[in-house]
Enzyme design. Structure first.
Site, PDB file in Angstrom:
ATOM      1  N   ASP A  81       0.817  -1.134  -0.109  1.00  0.00           N
ATOM      2  CA  ASP A  81      -0.090  -0.030  -0.140  1.00  0.00           C
ATOM      3  C   ASP A  81       0.838   1.250  -0.089  1.00  0.00           C
ATOM      4  OD1 ASP A  81      -1.719   2.082   0.494  1.00  0.00           O
ATOM      5  OD2 ASP A  81      -2.663   1.214   2.025  1.00  0.00           O
ATOM      6  N   TYR A  83      -6.728  16.345  -9.774  1.00  0.00           N
ATOM      7  CA  TYR A  83      -6.125  15.336 -10.398  1.00  0.00           C
ATOM      8  C   TYR A  83      -4.916  15.642 -11.406  1.00  0.00           C
ATOM      9  CZ  TYR A  83      -5.000  11.307 -13.457  1.00  0.00           C
ATOM     10  OH  TYR A  83      -4.244  10.404 -14.314  1.00  0.00           O
TER      11      TYR A  83
END
Length: 295
Positions: free
Chosen positions: A64, A154
């Site tokens: 992760d 983004y």
């Protein structure tokens, strides 16, 4: 023949899964692939793709990129190997009017797209430096070099990734470590389906001015047509990554699509940015300055 060891983040689907499968299934067995993902249960899709044909060329690892402990554990498991190629592919999306983007959603996006890449590179860079050899390939986006409507946050994360990697590439030259940004456009993966975006008729849009709501609806229609007519399949994108892995001297930047190349050239030829803003507006919204509530 000595094999090239490759670690890839974000292998549960899309480009990461496709690249891991392609390298692990190489007929000449030239690669040892560490395919990493946050949820190892999602590795079944990759194993099914390979049909159990290459147990010695593929290893699944839990990783992760938002968890330093997870990164440290993955780096420890690879420690005995000479990691030749690191592919930072994990990423998430966030779309919508800026007013609808919550602090938490924006922080999560940057934690994966920017800080996740930073943490991953930090975990594996020292060993590459000590060997004075290695390659780092980072999944970027056309949204990392040109602003896209309703993708402000983004694009901000990908612009940051581009600056990070360009700066780092300068320092890594004496260490014989090549860094490459692969700028992808629309690709048929689960990324688009999984990205956070408000429903144009949902509660998140309440209180937003009617003109912006209209522009957003038109943008969603534009996205549908782009994905229908111009989006690439994963297999079309993989050769760009393979070239970056195999080239003696890969470039800092390479694009998987020329979809927005004319607009990119306009951005370069008109440095003040005004021509690009007008042209992108016309490309997406059909040349109408008034967005209104039109379909």
């Amino acid at each position: 023949m000595e094999r090239t060891t490759v670690l890839i983040t974000g292998c549960s689907s899309g480009i990461g899964l496709g690249l891991a499968a392609r390298l692990a299934a190489d007929s000449a067995r030239r690669f040892k692939v560490y395919a990493t993902m946050r949820d190892l249960a999602k590795g079944e899709r990759l194993l099914e793709r390979l049909g159990g044909r290459c147990p010695d060329t593929l290893e699944l690892l839990q990783l992760d990129v938002t968890d330093p402990c997870s990164l440290a554990a993955a780096a420890q498991q690879v420690q005995g190997q000479q990691l030749d190629v690191l592919v930072c592919n994990a990423g998430v999306g966030l779309m919508g009017p800026l007013e609808t983007c919550s602090d938490q959603a924006m922080k999560t996006l940057f934690d994966v797209n920017l800080f996740g890449a930073v943490r991953t590179i930090q975990a594996f860079l020292p060993a590459m430096k000590s060997r004075r050899a290695g390659r780092i390939i980072v999944s970027s986006s056309i949204g990392g070099v040109q602003g896209l409507p309703f993708n402000a946050v983004y694009c901000a994360s990908k612009f940051a990734v581009e600056g990070l990697c360009e700066s780092l590439a300068i320092v890594l030259r004496p260490f014989n470590i090549h860094l490459t940004l692969v700028q992808c456009g629309p690709v048929h993966t689960s990324f688009q389906a999984n990205l956070q975006r408000p429903d144009p008729e949902g509660s998140e849009m309440r209180g937003l001015d009617a003109e912006t709501q209209g522009l957003y609806r038109r943008y969603l229609g534009h996205c549908q047509s782009i994905f229908r007519d111009a989006a690439q399949e994963v297999e079309e994108v993989l050769p760009v990554f393979l070239d970056a892995i195999g080239s003696p001297c890969p470039p800092l930047r390479c694009a998987s699509t020329q979809l927005l190349a004319p607009l990119w050239r306009l951005r370069l030829s008109s440095p003040d940015g005004s021509a690009y803003v007008r042209a992108m507006h016309d490309f997406v919204f059909g040349g109408s300055e008034a967005g209104g509530d039109q379909p």
